[in-house]
Design a protein around this motif. Structure first.
Motif, PDB file in Angstrom:
ATOM      1  N   TRP A 103      -3.219   6.020   0.646  1.00  0.00           N
ATOM      2  CA  TRP A 103      -3.623   4.654   0.992  1.00  0.00           C
ATOM      3  C   TRP A 103      -3.181   4.305   2.418  1.00  0.00           C
ATOM      4  O   TRP A 103      -2.260   4.909   2.960  1.00  0.00           O
ATOM      5  N   THR A 152      -4.812  -1.188   5.467  1.00  0.00           N
ATOM      6  CA  THR A 152      -5.880  -2.168   5.266  1.00  0.00           C
ATOM      7  C   THR A 152      -6.111  -2.474   3.791  1.00  0.00           C
ATOM      8  O   THR A 152      -6.970  -3.295   3.453  1.00  0.00           O
ATOM      9  N   CYS A 153      -5.351  -1.843   2.919  1.00  0.00           N
ATOM     10  CA  CYS A 153      -5.455  -2.088   1.472  1.00  0.00           C
ATOM     11  C   CYS A 153      -5.185  -3.558   1.166  1.00  0.00           C
ATOM     12  O   CYS A 153      -4.219  -4.145   1.651  1.00  0.00           O
ATOM     13  N   TRP A 196       0.822  -1.207   0.000  1.00  0.00           N
ATOM     14  CA  TRP A 196       0.000   0.000   0.000  1.00  0.00           C
ATOM     15  C   TRP A 196       0.861   1.264   0.000  1.00  0.00           C
ATOM     16  O   TRP A 196       0.443   2.323  -0.484  1.00  0.00           O
ATOM     17  N   SER A 226      -9.827   1.963   2.536  1.00  0.00           N
ATOM     18  CA  SER A 226      -8.388   2.161   2.778  1.00  0.00           C
ATOM     19  C   SER A 226      -7.805   3.416   2.142  1.00  0.00           C
ATOM     20  O   SER A 226      -6.593   3.622   2.177  1.00  0.00           O
TER      21      SER A 226
END
Length: 265
Positions: free
Chosen positions: A225, A228-229, A192, A215
């Motif tokens: 971002w 949690t991406c 991310w 996210s």
């Protein structure tokens, strides 16, 4: 029969597969509920519960793993099937095995597992294969629909089929294990950080609105971002400006973008 269906999708493939199955089930006068996974939900017992997830680096996405782990254990034996979507049917890796092991701990009996080939959406990949052209994608999707209808029909007939684990033909065992383990224990927690936008980003905020894991935040009119991406590639492929890319070889200019045509996040 009462049939519950759950999916996670980045750009629509898994939803398309289960929606196709749903059509077959409904045509045969069964009661069907289809919805996206929600971590912490408790799925009611049904005659059959079906799941469909994408394959990420030879495994199921982290969010799908966590979702299954948090399902309550069913009081009685629960029939379940697991389908996964992959850019190459040869490259399901450990995905079905991962989902199956967790479901068995939840008192589920697997009655069917299969891989459905659908178009690749990993636009930021530094190496091929890349997303197909629209014409190529349409052909792959049509084949996936036909396969999904056949799978649904076999499930209703009580046919038991199970995907057999295999090592992908295009890579060595060493690369297979390294790609799987690096993504599972390192990549998903750090990739991310590599997201960027080109100068043509208009700051429209669509990426934030459609992110399935929430996210993305907009800071100074640009997306940022967070950890949690899931690397689902929805933002990359849906961006109206085609402005999202990743560092370390993840350029997206000049590449095909992919969204399942009927997918409306």
């Amino acid at each position: 029969m009462k049939i519950e269906l759950r999916y996670f999708t980045g750009t629509g493939n898994s939803l398309k597969v289960l929606s196709t199955c749903k059509e077959v089930f409904l045509e045969n006068n069964h009661s069907v509920n289809l919805s996206v996974i929600k971590i912490g939900e408790q799925v009611d017992s049904a005659d059959i519960i079906g799941f469909c997830f994408p394959v990420y680096a030879f495994g199921i996405p982290r969010i799908c793993y966590n979702y299954l782990k948090k399902l309550r254990r069913f009081d009685r034996k629960q029939k379940a099937f697991v389908l996964v979507t992959a850019g190459d049917a040869d490259e399901a890796g450990f995905s079905i095995r991962e989902a199956g092991k967790i479901l068995e701990m939840k008192n589920c009996t697997l009655i069917y597992t299969a891989v459905v080939q659908m178009p690749i959406n990993w636009t930021t990949s530094p190496l091929p294969p890349f997303p197909p052209s629209k014409e190529e994608a349409d052909i792959i999707i049509e084949k996936g629909i036909i396969l999904s209808k056949g799978i649904a029909g076999e499930i209703l007939l009580g046919t038991n089929k199970f995907h057999k684990f295999n090592y992908p033909k295009r890579c060595t065992k060493h690369k297979f294990y390294s790609d799987y383990l690096l993504f599972k224990y390192l990549g998903i927690y750090n990739l991310w950080r590599n997201f960027r936008v080109y100068e043509n980003c208009s700051g429209c905020g669509i990426c934030k609105k459609i992110c399935p894991t929430g996210s993305i935040n907009i800071v100074n009119k640009k997306p940022v971002w967070s950890s949690t991406c899931e690397q689902c590639m929805r933002c990359v492929n849906y961006c109206p400006d085609e402005a999202i890319y990743q560092t370390m070889g993840g350029e997206t200019r000049g590449k095909n973008k992919y969204l399942e045509p009927g997918f409306k996040p």
